[in-house]
Design an enzyme around this catalytic site. Structure first.
Site, PDB file in Angstrom:
ATOM      1  N   ARG A 197      45.648  42.813  39.939  1.00 47.29           N
ATOM      2  CA  ARG A 197      44.027  42.431  40.680  1.00 47.29           C
ATOM      3  C   ARG A 197      44.096  40.874  40.929  1.00 47.29           C
ATOM      4  O   ARG A 197      43.614  40.489  42.526  1.00 47.29           O
ATOM      5  CB  ARG A 197      42.909  42.842  39.733  1.00 47.29           C
ATOM      6  N   ASP A 228      23.567  42.473  39.372  1.00 43.63           N
ATOM      7  CA  ASP A 228      25.117  42.477  39.035  1.00 43.63           C
ATOM      8  C   ASP A 228      25.157  41.158  38.347  1.00 43.63           C
ATOM      9  O   ASP A 228      24.327  39.830  39.839  1.00 43.63           O
ATOM     10  CB  ASP A 228      25.745  43.341  40.012  1.00 43.63           C
TER      11      ASP A 228
END
Ligand SMILES: C[S@@+](CC[C@H](N)C(=O)[O-])C[C@H]1O[C@@H](n2cnc3c(N)ncnc32)[C@H](O)[C@@H]1O
Length: 280
Positions: A40, A143
């Site tokens: 990632r 979030d």
């Protein structure tokens, strides 16, 4: 540096990244995740034209924005419309009628990712509460990932991501927007007006004082260790109205956690209404 450049993440660097991420949001990157972290972050290193994770860690120490971006890259954001459908059936059958009676409704989608959970709730509120425009109903969707929150606010999804949305709701609540060869669907004002998307790190202060009819924190706490889960489960409890419902992901449960909820069915818990409380 080429697009196929392989960056090697040393164990020492992985441990440093793990500890930064744990301190920031309690996501527990166990050793098994090293390859995932490497894959990632390689994308980010490439985008920045950097040569090594060492250079990247130097940047993280100096740059608060990059710190946020790293958390974005490392968080798992998988979600979908009508995910774990039984939860929505339960809400429609058991919770929305109570909201309808009181004419005020508050639902919290904690760890909302790109918004599908919140838009699913908004569709079902509209479908089940015909007088919703006369009521005070809101969904708070939060979030830690600013990238996901931007996508959630835009509310634009590929046709593939809409597969679980029933045809009639798709037509009623989404607008088709063609871009080049691909078809996209954008959530309309009827849905967006019911949702407030906000940044909120669950590991930190929660600024809201409203009490909720239902809190969904699904597929978020699995990334946290037990003490963090324990703490969050108690904090959610305190923010529920008596009789309010707490929902976790299908693969999660409160087994091994001390709590005051009553068990409704797997992954669904209730804050007892005063009279239901059993004295021990
Ligand atoms: C796998 S997604 C779950 C999305 C949705 N609830 C569902 O079940 O489909 C997990 C989300 O939790 C968010 N998250 C992880 N740690 C967090 C924290 N400390 N505070 C707030 N959100 C967090 C991630 O950014 C991610 O979007």
């Amino acid at each position: 540096m080429t697009a196929t450049q392989h960056y090697e993440l040393k164990d020492r660097e992985f441990r440093k990244i793990s500890s930064i991420v744990y301190d920031a949001c309690r996501i527990n990157l166990r050793d098994a995740k090293k390859e995932l972290v490497q894959a990632r972050l390689a994308k980010r290193l490439r985008a920045l034209g950097m040569d090594s994770y060492g250079d990247y860690l130097d940047l993280i120490e100096k740059d608060a924005c990059e710190h946020t971006i790293m958390i974005d890259y490392l968080s798992t954001n998988l979600t979908m419309f009508f995910r774990e459908r039984g939860h929505f059936n339960y809400l429609a059958e058991e919770v929305f009628p109570r909201i309808s009676e009181s004419s005020t409704g508050r639902i919290w989608s904690a760890g909302c990712s790109s918004g599908e959970e919140a838009y699913t709730l908004a569709m079902l509120l509209r479908e089940n509460l015909p007088k919703i425009n006369l009521m005070d109903c809101l969904i708070l969707a939060t979030d830690i990932s600013t990238r996901m929150l931007e996508a959630a606010k835009r509310g634009v999804y590929t046709a593939k991501r809409m597969e679980n949305v029933p045809e009639d709701m798709l037509e009623k609540y989404f607008r088709k927007t063609g871009r080049a060869e691909e078809t996209f669907f954008e959530a309309g004002a009827a849905l967006k007006s019911l949702i407030r998307f906000r940044y909120l790190n669950l590991i930190g202060p929660w600024p809201m004082d409203a009490k909720f009819d239902a809190i969904l924190c699904r597929n978020v706490m699995i990334y946290f260790d037990k003490p963090t889960q324990q703490e969050l489960v108690a904090r959610f409890y305190n923010l529920l109205k008596p009789g309010g419902i707490f929902i976790v992901g299908h693969s999660e449960s409160l087994v091994g956690i001390n709590h005051d909820y009553t068990f409704v069915r797997p992954s669904i818990y209730k804050r007892p209404a005063g009279e239901e409380r059993v004295a021990l």
